[in-house]
Structures are given as C-alpha cells and as structure tokens.
Design a protein around this motif. Structure first.
Motif, PDB file in Angstrom:
ATOM      1  N   GLN A  21      70.026  -7.213  -2.931  1.00 21.53           N
ATOM      2  CA  GLN A  21      68.716  -6.893  -3.501  1.00 21.53           C
ATOM      3  C   GLN A  21      68.279  -7.956  -4.505  1.00 21.53           C
ATOM      4  N   GLU A  22      69.173  -8.334  -5.407  1.00 21.18           N
ATOM      5  CA  GLU A  22      68.847  -9.349  -6.409  1.00 21.18           C
ATOM      6  C   GLU A  22      68.505 -10.682  -5.751  1.00 21.18           C
ATOM      7  N   HIS A  23      69.271 -11.037  -4.738  1.00 27.84           N
ATOM      8  CA  HIS A  23      69.048 -12.302  -4.029  1.00 27.84           C
ATOM      9  C   HIS A  23      67.659 -12.332  -3.389  1.00 27.84           C
ATOM     10  N   LEU A  24      67.301 -11.268  -2.700  1.00 30.94           N
ATOM     11  CA  LEU A  24      65.989 -11.232  -2.050  1.00 30.94           C
ATOM     12  C   LEU A  24      64.852 -11.120  -3.067  1.00 30.94           C
ATOM     13  N   ASN A  25      65.070 -10.397  -4.146  1.00 33.63           N
ATOM     14  CA  ASN A  25      64.051 -10.323  -5.199  1.00 33.63           C
ATOM     15  C   ASN A  25      63.806 -11.703  -5.805  1.00 33.63           C
ATOM     16  N   PHE A  26      64.889 -12.447  -6.031  1.00 35.05           N
ATOM     17  CA  PHE A  26      64.755 -13.798  -6.569  1.00 35.05           C
ATOM     18  C   PHE A  26      63.927 -14.666  -5.622  1.00 35.05           C
ATOM     19  N   HIS A  27      64.257 -14.630  -4.334  1.00 38.74           N
ATOM     20  CA  HIS A  27      63.523 -15.446  -3.364  1.00 38.74           C
ATOM     21  C   HIS A  27      62.068 -15.005  -3.221  1.00 38.74           C
ATOM     22  N   SER A  28      61.813 -13.716  -3.333  1.00 41.78           N
ATOM     23  CA  SER A  28      60.422 -13.265  -3.234  1.00 41.78           C
ATOM     24  C   SER A  28      59.613 -13.756  -4.435  1.00 41.78           C
ATOM     25  N   ARG A  29      60.216 -13.757  -5.630  1.00 41.22           N
ATOM     26  CA  ARG A  29      59.514 -14.271  -6.811  1.00 41.22           C
ATOM     27  C   ARG A  29      59.301 -15.778  -6.711  1.00 41.22           C
ATOM     28  N   LEU A  30      60.272 -16.460  -6.139  1.00 44.76           N
ATOM     29  CA  LEU A  30      60.187 -17.910  -5.992  1.00 44.76           C
ATOM     30  C   LEU A  30      59.121 -18.313  -4.969  1.00 44.76           C
ATOM     31  N   ARG A  31      59.062 -17.602  -3.861  1.00 45.15           N
ATOM     32  CA  ARG A  31      58.186 -17.983  -2.759  1.00 45.15           C
ATOM     33  C   ARG A  31      56.815 -17.311  -2.777  1.00 45.15           C
ATOM     34  N   LEU A  32      56.700 -16.207  -3.476  1.00 45.84           N
ATOM     35  CA  LEU A  32      55.427 -15.487  -3.554  1.00 45.84           C
ATOM     36  C   LEU A  32      55.055 -15.245  -5.022  1.00 45.84           C
ATOM     37  N   PRO A  33      54.918 -16.308  -5.800  1.00 39.37           N
ATOM     38  CA  PRO A  33      54.711 -16.130  -7.244  1.00 39.37           C
ATOM     39  C   PRO A  33      53.386 -15.475  -7.621  1.00 39.37           C
ATOM     40  N   THR A  34      52.399 -15.537  -6.748  1.00 40.93           N
ATOM     41  CA  THR A  34      51.089 -14.970  -7.091  1.00 40.93           C
ATOM     42  C   THR A  34      50.977 -13.497  -6.733  1.00 40.93           C
ATOM     43  N   TRP A  35      51.936 -12.970  -6.004  1.00 36.96           N
ATOM     44  CA  TRP A  35      51.901 -11.549  -5.626  1.00 36.96           C
ATOM     45  C   TRP A  35      52.307 -10.691  -6.813  1.00 36.96           C
ATOM     46  N   ILE A  36      51.740  -9.499  -6.903  1.00 40.53           N
ATOM     47  CA  ILE A  36      52.169  -8.566  -7.944  1.00 40.53           C
ATOM     48  C   ILE A  36      53.555  -8.034  -7.577  1.00 40.53           C
ATOM     49  N   SER A  37      54.310  -7.636  -8.577  1.00 43.37           N
ATOM     50  CA  SER A  37      55.713  -7.279  -8.354  1.00 43.37           C
ATOM     51  C   SER A  37      55.889  -6.100  -7.396  1.00 43.37           C
ATOM     52  N   THR A  38      55.015  -5.109  -7.440  1.00 43.62           N
ATOM     53  CA  THR A  38      55.178  -3.966  -6.540  1.00 43.62           C
ATOM     54  C   THR A  38      54.996  -4.388  -5.079  1.00 43.62           C
ATOM     55  N   ARG A  39      54.090  -5.306  -4.843  1.00 39.91           N
ATOM     56  CA  ARG A  39      53.879  -5.794  -3.476  1.00 39.91           C
ATOM     57  C   ARG A  39      55.106  -6.576  -2.991  1.00 39.91           C
ATOM     58  N   ARG A  40      55.674  -7.420  -3.869  1.00 38.57           N
ATOM     59  CA  ARG A  40      56.896  -8.153  -3.510  1.00 38.57           C
ATOM     60  C   ARG A  40      58.047  -7.190  -3.263  1.00 38.57           C
ATOM     61  N   ASP A  41      58.197  -6.183  -4.134  1.00 43.38           N
ATOM     62  CA  ASP A  41      59.281  -5.209  -3.983  1.00 43.38           C
ATOM     63  C   ASP A  41      59.161  -4.450  -2.668  1.00 43.38           C
ATOM     64  N   ASN A  42      57.947  -4.058  -2.300  1.00 42.87           N
ATOM     65  CA  ASN A  42      57.739  -3.356  -1.036  1.00 42.87           C
ATOM     66  C   ASN A  42      58.080  -4.240   0.148  1.00 42.87           C
ATOM     67  N   LYS A  43      57.743  -5.513   0.062  1.00 39.75           N
ATOM     68  CA  LYS A  43      58.061  -6.446   1.144  1.00 39.75           C
ATOM     69  C   LYS A  43      59.574  -6.585   1.292  1.00 39.75           C
ATOM     70  N   VAL A  44      60.291  -6.707   0.176  1.00 39.68           N
ATOM     71  CA  VAL A  44      61.749  -6.821   0.221  1.00 39.68           C
ATOM     72  C   VAL A  44      62.358  -5.565   0.839  1.00 39.68           C
ATOM     73  N   LYS A  45      61.882  -4.395   0.455  1.00 39.22           N
ATOM     74  CA  LYS A  45      62.394  -3.144   1.025  1.00 39.22           C
ATOM     75  C   LYS A  45      62.163  -3.090   2.535  1.00 39.22           C
ATOM     76  N   ARG A  46      60.984  -3.513   2.963  1.00 42.68           N
ATOM     77  CA  ARG A  46      60.657  -3.522   4.389  1.00 42.68           C
ATOM     78  C   ARG A  46      61.573  -4.489   5.160  1.00 42.68           C
ATOM     79  N   ILE A  47      61.849  -5.644   4.578  1.00 38.48           N
ATOM     80  CA  ILE A  47      62.725  -6.619   5.219  1.00 38.48           C
ATOM     81  C   ILE A  47      64.149  -6.087   5.309  1.00 38.48           C
ATOM     82  N   LEU A  48      64.629  -5.458   4.243  1.00 38.53           N
ATOM     83  CA  LEU A  48      65.974  -4.872   4.257  1.00 38.53           C
ATOM     84  C   LEU A  48      66.110  -3.838   5.370  1.00 38.53           C
TER      85      LEU A  48
END
Length: 111
Positions: A21-48
């Motif tokens: 989870q931490e690894h994917l959250n880090f990559h989502s923040r790195l690659r999608l910096p303009t997205w709001i955190s809830t949107r990034r978190d939902n994307k990570v959950k969907r990918i998992l």
C-alpha cells in the motif's frame, strides 16, 4: 509517449521495507501530483483489486512471492493507465501457476 507507455523490468527494484500500500501510494503521489488525495487513494484501491493483491496490501514488499512482486511492478505502472506496455520477460523466475496468473492479468488489462 512517455505518459502513455509503460515499461516493466525483468528484475524488480523495490524498497523492501515499505508495504504494498505504501509503495503504491508513493508512486501515485509521484506520478499524479495534481490529483487530490482521495482520487489517488481510490485509484490505488482499484488497482490492488484488479491485480488481486489487495490481500497483501499491508505486507512488506520484501515478504512477497515472485508472482506478487511481478503484479506489484505491473500495478506501479498501471497508475498512469498506459495504452502501450513493454514487459521484459514478465514470467521469468515464476512457477507455472504464477506465470499463468501474470499472463491472465495482462490479458484482462488488454481487454
């Protein structure tokens, strides 16, 4: 082209002390910096869920099996929703069952 294509290396290079989870959250923040955190978190959950690694989200990357690490490498790249994939021997080092799982994941993503 860089934003629409993805390269998954043969050898995985992960920080082994982070959880999945931490690894994917880090990559989502790195690659999608303009997205709001809830949107990034939902994307990570969907990918998992899509890659069937949500059950090991709290596990440290260092304790994952070879197949789980390969799916994590794919998940890392899936954050950008690439349309072109380059995979360097995606089933090398995996047993037949895990190799089939990785191939099935890629088939499902292609659809």
């Amino acid at each position: 082209m860089r934003m629409r294509s993805s390269y998954v290396q043969q050898n995985d290079l992960f920080p082994l002390i982070l959880t999945v989870q931490e690894h994917l959250n880090f990559h989502s923040r790195l690659r999608l910096p303009t997205w709001i955190s809830t949107r990034r978190d939902n994307k990570v959950k969907r990918i998992l869920t899509t890659l069937d690694i949500s059950g090991c989200a709290a596990q440290r990357v260092g304790s994952l099996s070879g197949g789980q690490k390969k799916r994590l490498a794919i998940a890392e790249e899936l954050i950008l929703d690439p349309i072109i994939w380059y995979l360097d021997e995606p089933t090398s080092g995996l047993d037949a069952s895990m190799a089939l799982t990785v191939v099935k994941v890629m088939e499902d993503l292609a659809r």
